[in-house]
Design a protein around this motif. Structure first.
Motif, PDB file in Angstrom:
ATOM      1  N   ARG A  42       0.835  -1.210   0.000  1.00 47.80           N
ATOM      2  CA  ARG A  42       0.000   0.000   0.000  1.00 47.80           C
ATOM      3  C   ARG A  42       0.866   1.254   0.000  1.00 47.80           C
ATOM      4  N   ILE A  43       1.904   1.250   0.816  1.00 46.78           N
ATOM      5  CA  ILE A  43       2.817   2.393   0.880  1.00 46.78           C
ATOM      6  C   ILE A  43       3.532   2.590  -0.451  1.00 46.78           C
ATOM      7  N   GLU A  44       3.957   1.492  -1.064  1.00 43.53           N
ATOM      8  CA  GLU A  44       4.649   1.585  -2.353  1.00 43.53           C
ATOM      9  C   GLU A  44       3.766   2.211  -3.425  1.00 43.53           C
ATOM     10  N   ARG A  45       2.455   1.935  -3.362  1.00 44.77           N
ATOM     11  CA  ARG A  45       1.522   2.460  -4.374  1.00 44.77           C
ATOM     12  C   ARG A  45       1.150   3.916  -4.122  1.00 44.77           C
ATOM     13  N   ASP A  46       1.364   4.396  -2.901  1.00 46.97           N
ATOM     14  CA  ASP A  46       0.892   5.718  -2.501  1.00 46.97           C
ATOM     15  C   ASP A  46       2.060   6.711  -2.532  1.00 46.97           C
ATOM     16  N   SER A  47       2.117   7.505  -3.563  1.00 46.78           N
ATOM     17  CA  SER A  47       3.231   8.450  -3.709  1.00 46.78           C
ATOM     18  C   SER A  47       3.193   9.574  -2.680  1.00 46.78           C
ATOM     19  N   SER A  48       2.089   9.708  -1.948  1.00 50.77           N
ATOM     20  CA  SER A  48       2.020  10.755  -0.923  1.00 50.77           C
ATOM     21  C   SER A  48       2.800  10.380   0.329  1.00 50.77           C
ATOM     22  N   VAL A  49       3.146   9.098   0.498  1.00 52.87           N
ATOM     23  CA  VAL A  49       3.867   8.653   1.698  1.00 52.87           C
ATOM     24  C   VAL A  49       5.358   8.890   1.510  1.00 52.87           C
ATOM     25  N   ARG A  50       5.950   9.621   2.436  1.00 51.62           N
ATOM     26  CA  ARG A  50       7.368   9.957   2.343  1.00 51.62           C
ATOM     27  C   ARG A  50       8.200   9.399   3.490  1.00 51.62           C
ATOM     28  N   ALA A  51       7.554   8.899   4.535  1.00 51.35           N
ATOM     29  CA  ALA A  51       8.268   8.283   5.657  1.00 51.35           C
ATOM     30  C   ALA A  51       7.305   7.380   6.409  1.00 51.35           C
ATOM     31  N   VAL A  52       7.870   6.355   7.069  1.00 53.45           N
ATOM     32  CA  VAL A  52       7.066   5.370   7.806  1.00 53.45           C
ATOM     33  C   VAL A  52       7.665   5.194   9.198  1.00 53.45           C
ATOM     34  N   ILE A  53       6.793   5.055  10.197  1.00 52.19           N
ATOM     35  CA  ILE A  53       7.196   4.737  11.562  1.00 52.19           C
ATOM     36  C   ILE A  53       6.590   3.389  11.928  1.00 52.19           C
TER      37      ILE A  53
END
Length: 262
Positions: A42-53
């Motif tokens: 899901r994160i890979e598909r979502d270009s709005s995500v720039r960092a993950v915790i």
């Protein structure tokens, strides 16, 4: 049954919380791995995500493998158990390694066995003063089956990684900081705020540059210098041709805050 992984997004930052505090957030004997893999996709598909915790609910970060679930392994053939590892827990380090979005482990409590290795799969580790770490597989008569023997020496060095792996001993947050296992140690009440500050600092930069820089750092772990330089040249060509690079240069010259769109 409630989901194991809680997925929350605020702005450009996603927080993944392992949410089985009663069992101390184990990674096996439940849906943890498939839920992590789904979240990563899901994160890979979502270009709005720039960092993950990544963090844990309750008093533990992650207790690793569910010991109560290990009895069934004795009932499986060798090839069945091999396939269980290859299609189960071993997919997680590969997915996190290949994820170009930076991942911060906010280690709130005990990170044991595969839980320590999960923290090592992340790019940055921040620990609460209450955090503890152990590469404890040997205590159960098994070995790190999830990539820990590759990850841990690259973070803290071979001698210390060997000591932790062969003794199974537990170290506290301050020793983890001294051994460079974590970047910093903070009071428990400040852990998530600290992780969010780091994530925000990352997310404020041009996302393409962050992703490509992370890829270079990952590839550098097992690549020759000349090969990495060739890859760097290619990545730099791509970077120079982006709108965010032009915006960064213009903002620097104009002495203003840049606005990056990704």
């Amino acid at each position: 049954m409630n989901p194991f992984l809680k997925y929350e997004q605020e702005g450009h930052v996603v927080t993944l919380t392992m949410n089985d505090p009663e069992r101390r957030n184990p990674l096996t004997g439940n849906s943890a791995v498939p839920e992590f893999l789904e979240a990563i996709e899901r994160i890979e598909r979502d270009s709005s995500v720039r960092a993950v915790i990544i963090t844990g609910a309750g008093t533990a970060f992650c207790s690793g493998g569910n010991v109560r679930d290990m009895d069934r392994y004795a009932q499986m053939s060798g090839m069945q158990l091999r396939q269980e590892y290859r299609t189960g827990i071993q997919r997680l380090p590969l997915a996190l390694f290949n994820l170009e979005v930076p991942v911060i482990a906010a280690v709130n409590g005990a990170a044991i066995g595969a839980g320590l290795d999960l923290a090592c799969m992340c790019d940055i580790r921040v620990a609460s003063e209450q955090a503890k770490f152990a590469e404890s597989f040997v205590k159960l008569g098994i070995i790190p089956g999830d990539g820990g023997a590759w990850l841990l020496p690259r973070i803290i060095g071979l001698s210390r990684a060997t000591e932790l792996t062969l003794t199974g001993q537990m170290i506290d947050a301050r020793q983890a900081e001294q051994w460079n296992l974590v970047s910093r140690v903070v009071p428990a009440g400040q852990l998530l705020d600290t992780a969010r500050e780091i994530a925000a600092s990352i997310a404020a930069n041009p996302p393409h540059a962050v992703r490509l820089a992370k890829r270079l750092l990952r590839e550098a772990l097992h690549t020759r210098l000349d090969t990495l330089l060739e890859m760097s040249a290619t990545f730099q060509v791509l970077s120079h041709q982006t709108a965010d690079h032009r915006e960064a240069v213009a903002a620097f010259i104009d002495k203003r805050v840049p606005s990056f769109t990704g």
